[in-house]
Design a protein around this motif. Structure first.
Motif, PDB file in Angstrom:
ATOM      1  N   UNK A  57      63.916  71.739  50.465  1.00  0.00           N
ATOM      2  CA  UNK A  57      62.953  72.464  51.303  1.00  0.00           C
ATOM      3  C   UNK A  57      63.624  73.581  52.087  1.00  0.00           C
ATOM      4  N   UNK A  58      64.830  73.325  52.593  1.00  0.00           N
ATOM      5  CA  UNK A  58      65.565  74.375  53.310  1.00  0.00           C
ATOM      6  C   UNK A  58      65.811  75.574  52.395  1.00  0.00           C
ATOM      7  N   UNK A  59      66.225  75.307  51.186  1.00  0.00           N
ATOM      8  CA  UNK A  59      66.494  76.391  50.232  1.00  0.00           C
ATOM      9  C   UNK A  59      65.219  77.168  49.911  1.00  0.00           C
ATOM     10  N   UNK A  60      64.132  76.438  49.712  1.00  0.00           N
ATOM     11  CA  UNK A  60      62.859  77.085  49.360  1.00  0.00           C
ATOM     12  C   UNK A  60      62.339  77.948  50.501  1.00  0.00           C
ATOM     13  N   UNK A  61      62.402  77.420  51.728  1.00  0.00           N
ATOM     14  CA  UNK A  61      61.891  78.167  52.882  1.00  0.00           C
ATOM     15  C   UNK A  61      62.830  79.295  53.295  1.00  0.00           C
ATOM     16  N   UNK A  62      64.110  79.181  52.948  1.00  0.00           N
ATOM     17  CA  UNK A  62      65.051  80.281  53.195  1.00  0.00           C
ATOM     18  C   UNK A  62      64.823  81.395  52.177  1.00  0.00           C
ATOM     19  N   UNK A  63      64.550  81.012  50.936  1.00  0.00           N
ATOM     20  CA  UNK A  63      64.334  82.011  49.875  1.00  0.00           C
ATOM     21  C   UNK A  63      63.063  82.811  50.127  1.00  0.00           C
ATOM     22  N   UNK A  64      62.013  82.131  50.575  1.00  0.00           N
ATOM     23  CA  UNK A  64      60.736  82.804  50.866  1.00  0.00           C
ATOM     24  C   UNK A  64      60.259  82.325  52.238  1.00  0.00           C
ATOM     25  N   UNK A  65      60.709  82.980  53.313  1.00  0.00           N
ATOM     26  CA  UNK A  65      60.336  82.540  54.666  1.00  0.00           C
ATOM     27  C   UNK A  65      58.835  82.676  54.911  1.00  0.00           C
ATOM     28  N   UNK A  66      58.361  81.948  55.908  1.00  0.00           N
ATOM     29  CA  UNK A  66      56.953  82.055  56.290  1.00  0.00           C
ATOM     30  C   UNK A  66      56.676  83.415  56.906  1.00  0.00           C
ATOM     31  N   UNK A  67      55.551  84.013  56.520  1.00  0.00           N
ATOM     32  CA  UNK A  67      55.072  85.220  57.179  1.00  0.00           C
ATOM     33  C   UNK A  67      53.552  85.168  57.205  1.00  0.00           C
ATOM     34  N   UNK A  68      52.944  86.175  57.805  1.00  0.00           N
ATOM     35  CA  UNK A  68      51.494  86.145  57.990  1.00  0.00           C
ATOM     36  C   UNK A  68      50.720  86.148  56.679  1.00  0.00           C
ATOM     37  N   UNK A  69      51.388  86.499  55.583  1.00  0.00           N
ATOM     38  CA  UNK A  69      50.689  86.646  54.314  1.00  0.00           C
ATOM     39  C   UNK A  69      50.801  85.424  53.408  1.00  0.00           C
ATOM     40  N   UNK A  70      51.652  84.440  53.770  1.00  0.00           N
ATOM     41  CA  UNK A  70      51.840  83.303  52.865  1.00  0.00           C
ATOM     42  C   UNK A  70      51.751  81.956  53.578  1.00  0.00           C
TER      43      UNK A  70
END
Length: 283
Positions: free
Chosen positions: A25-38
């Protein structure tokens, strides 16, 4: 939650390997961080990460991750934050977080009872008790219960006189709300202007005061209110009051819009890092 990495993380959790799940999960959220569009896709991943951290007893990291938006406003994340705070002995913060969860579910009375139950066990002049009592009063006023809020605040005000600048400012902010609700607009506006210029108080209190002042100015000085709202929207893009700010801005923009104001709003809405702003501004 159909991403291969997510399925792997969930399988690791089911198999009793939260550390493996956390790495995924750390790798996934680091690769594509949270933003207003996702957020719709990323928030469930962030919740799963909090669960993995809880199983690993990493309560400090849970606290860090849930301090800021968007997780600070997410009820499941608030639950994990409350758990983390309880593990570190912060009963007042636990009560506020659990109360916020109850309010999000529409149970205002249970939320206030939760704060009152914790507050009642503390010394009358305890700063922690005062913070809880002020929060309960704020929630009461949010429900439009002016008389109940007035009774609560009347009991609190004498106890904050010799306390910290933060507690006094929080009390004065509620006093201004009450004054405005009773039609004492000038008194409320004077208090709010003073709070905006104070030093040594949290930014959240000053931003709240500025928003309330704009609401008071909307009828008598719509141009001033517009300017104040635009500054707030630009400087507080993740404010929990953002929807209210735009609704109020929409009201005051019924008057002719000056070119600089229109340009400022266009700049704010055109930020590529925040694609959702176009929708808010359009609204």
């Amino acid at each position: 939650l159909n991403l291969p990495e997510t399925q792997s993380a969930m399988e690791a959790m089911r198999s009793g390997h939260p550390k493996v799940a956390l790495q995924i999960l750390d790798q996934e959220l680091l690769a594509v961080p949270m933003n207003d569009n996702n957020l719709e896709e990323r928030i469930p991943l962030a919740r799963l990460r909090l669960e993995a951290l809880a199983r690993l007893n990493d309560w400090n990291r849970i606290r860090t991750l849930t301090e800021a938006l968007p997780l600070s406003n997410d009820p499941p994340a608030r639950f994990w934050r409350a758990m983390a705070l309880s593990q570190t002995g912060e009963s007042d913060a636990v009560a506020v977080n659990l109360g916020a969860i109850l309010i999000a579910r529409g149970d205002f009375h249970a939320a206030v009872e939760k704060l009152d139950s914790v507050s009642g066990k503390l010394p009358t002049d305890s700063p922690t008790r005062l913070r809880l009592d002020l929060k309960a009063t704020e929630w009461t006023l949010d429900q439009g219960l002016v008389n109940d809020g007035s009774l609560r605040l009347g009991e609190i005000s004498s106890r904050v006189m010799d306390k910290s600048a933060e507690l006094q400012a929080a009390n004065d902010l509620l006093e201004a709300r009450l004054a405005a609700s009773h039609g004492h607009v000038e008194e409320a506006a004077s208090t709010l202007r003073r709070l905006i210029t104070l030093t040594g108080v949290p930014n959240a209190i000053q931003a709240n005061a500025s928003w309330q002042l704009a609401a008071l100015e909307a009828k008598s000085s719509p141009g001033v209110a517009r300017d104040r709202l635009l500054v707030l929207i630009e400087t507080q893009p993740r404010s929990t009051h953002l929807e209210n700010l735009f609704r109020l801005l929409e009201d005051v923009l019924n008057a002719p819009v000056a070119a600089p104001i229109e340009e400022a709003l266009h700049r704010w809405a055109s930020d590529d890092q925040h694609p959702d702003r176009k929708l808010l501004a359009g609204h």
